[in-house]
Design an enzyme around this catalytic site. Structure first.
Site, mmCIF file in Angstrom:
data_model
loop_
_atom_site.group_PDB
_atom_site.id
_atom_site.type_symbol
_atom_site.label_atom_id
_atom_site.label_comp_id
_atom_site.label_asym_id
_atom_site.label_seq_id
_atom_site.Cartn_x
_atom_site.Cartn_y
_atom_site.Cartn_z
ATOM 1 C CE LYS A 182 0.398 4.386 -12.047
ATOM 2 N NZ LYS A 182 1.472 5.326 -11.653
ATOM 3 C CG ASP A 201 3.993 5.457 -9.300
ATOM 4 O OD1 ASP A 201 3.115 5.631 -8.434
ATOM 5 O OD2 ASP A 201 4.000 6.079 -10.378
ATOM 6 C CG ASP A 240 3.367 -11.215 -5.660
ATOM 7 O OD1 ASP A 240 4.204 -11.547 -4.805
ATOM 8 O OD2 ASP A 240 3.212 -11.820 -6.728
ATOM 9 C CE1 TYR A 296 -0.049 -11.490 -10.222
ATOM 10 C CE2 TYR A 296 -0.048 -12.122 -7.923
ATOM 11 C CZ TYR A 296 0.554 -11.496 -8.979
ATOM 12 O OH TYR A 296 1.761 -10.873 -8.816
ATOM 13 C CG ASP A 344 8.266 -10.609 -2.922
ATOM 14 O OD1 ASP A 344 7.892 -11.191 -1.887
ATOM 15 O OD2 ASP A 344 8.175 -11.102 -4.053
#
Length: 356
Positions: A191, A223, A247, A142, A251
């Site tokens: 990851k 994942d 992020d 970001y 959520d």
């Protein structure tokens, strides 16, 4: 105690939910003998409309001069067509960066009264959902370089994800210290089978884990984490991860608790100042209708009292009041269930005030 709070009412339902949180803060101040002074600051769509940019320097200065910041919500379809560097959300990223807020802490807690509202199976819910996502906030993709250019007759877009050791270490310490006050378990999400940033992340986290021998530590690929949050959220205590993964996972975590309108969050840095906000968006479809759920904002104010002002008793008073309101069966539209009593946004504020 006297504190100055910068108040960003923001867009959509932001002004409505913030108003209820301020009413609750005023009641707490009166009960416990404090003084809270509020300074309004514009950010997001309303700032674009008034000043031509998402976070003008003068509005940012109000935030930096305050003891903490309370935020409603920013953004909406009105500004969706603007260039990326002009969108309302750009103001939020700039505020986090200017305040040095590198740690976003988002609880995922299922209130027992809302168990039936969780989309998970009852046998999963009854095991309990009570964990916190500690998300690195001002690094990663970001905040990396973004560019779009023409190459070989077509457009090519590039977004750069980068992390340095000190950025990983400081968020890791927040996670371990938080776990020490909870159930003493940290799960680091990465990851590492694909990304160099994740391999560095894992190396630093392993080094940190050796400094906290009383904390149970494990790694998990992102994942798999997304699946495990839905399959068995009771296994988690503190999840720590980088910006984009956090992020997305936070959520997901908020949705399994029954209502996104119930979830607060805090963003913290090196000093006691913080940015406190509910995790939901500006919900422009119900803005101005007195229908929004203000509890996430009210609980964000409680987090501010606890983490920035060291007012544990005052924060607990708010949390207890919310619990009593839920026990009474009062619900805004987003969490209605059979046998519940519907209330408006301001009506929910009235109910919380009654118990404080």
């Amino acid at each position: 105690m006297e504190k100055q709070i910068a108040v960003i009412r923001g867009d959509g339902i932001g002004p409505e939910i913030v108003e209820q949180a301020l009413r609750v803060l005023d009641a707490v101040a009166e009960k416990f003998g404090h003084t809270f002074r509020y300074v309004d600051a514009d950010m997001g769509g309303i700032a674009i409309d008034r000043w031509g940019e998402a976070l003008p320097a003068a509005e940012l200065e109000k935030c930096l001069a305050s003891d903490s910041v309370l935020l409603g919500a920013v953004g909406g379809p009105k500004w969706d067509g603007m260039p990326g560097n002009k969108r309302p959300e750009k103001g939020l990223l700039a505020l986090r960066s200017a305040m040095g807020l590198y740690s976003n802490n988002r609880p995922a807690k299922l209130w027992p009264q809302l168990a039936a509202a969780s989309p998970l199976k009852p046998e999963i819910v009854e095991k309990g959902i009570d964990f916190i996502v500690v998300r690195e906030l001002i690094g990663g993709v970001y905040f990396g370089e973004h560019r779009t250019e023409e190459a070989d007759g077509e457009l090519k877009a590039t977004d750069v994800m980068s992390y340095s050791e000190h950025e990983i270490e400081r968020i890791g310490r927040i996670a371990f210290e938080t776990a020490g006050k909870r159930r003493k378990k940290v799960t680091s999400i990465d990851k590492a089978n694909v990304l160099d940033t994740s391999r560095l992340w894992r190396r630093v986290m392993h080094r940190l884990a050796s400094e906290y021998p009383d904390i149970e530590y494990s790694d998990m690929l992102v994942d798999n984490a997304a699946m495990q949050i839905a399959k068995d959220p009771s296994q988690f205590d503190v999840i720590v991860t980088e910006n984009m993964f956090g992020d997305i996972l936070s959520d997901e975590a908020s949705m399994i608790t029954g209502s996104i309108g119930m979830i607060p969050s805090s963003s913290l840095g090196e000093d006691s100042r913080g940015l406190y906000e509910p995790i939901h968006g500006s919900a422009p479809d119900i803005a101005g209708q007195d229908r929004a759920n203000p509890i996430g904002t009210i609980l964000s104010a409680a987090m501010m009292l606890k983490y920035s002002f060291d007012m544990d008793e005052e924060a607990e008073a708010i949390e207890k009041a919310v619990n009593q309101v839920l026990d009474e069966g009062l619900r805004t539209g987003d969490m209605m269930a059979e046998g519940s009593t519907p209330v408006s946004c301001s009506g929910m504020g009235d109910a919380v005030l009654k118990y404080i």
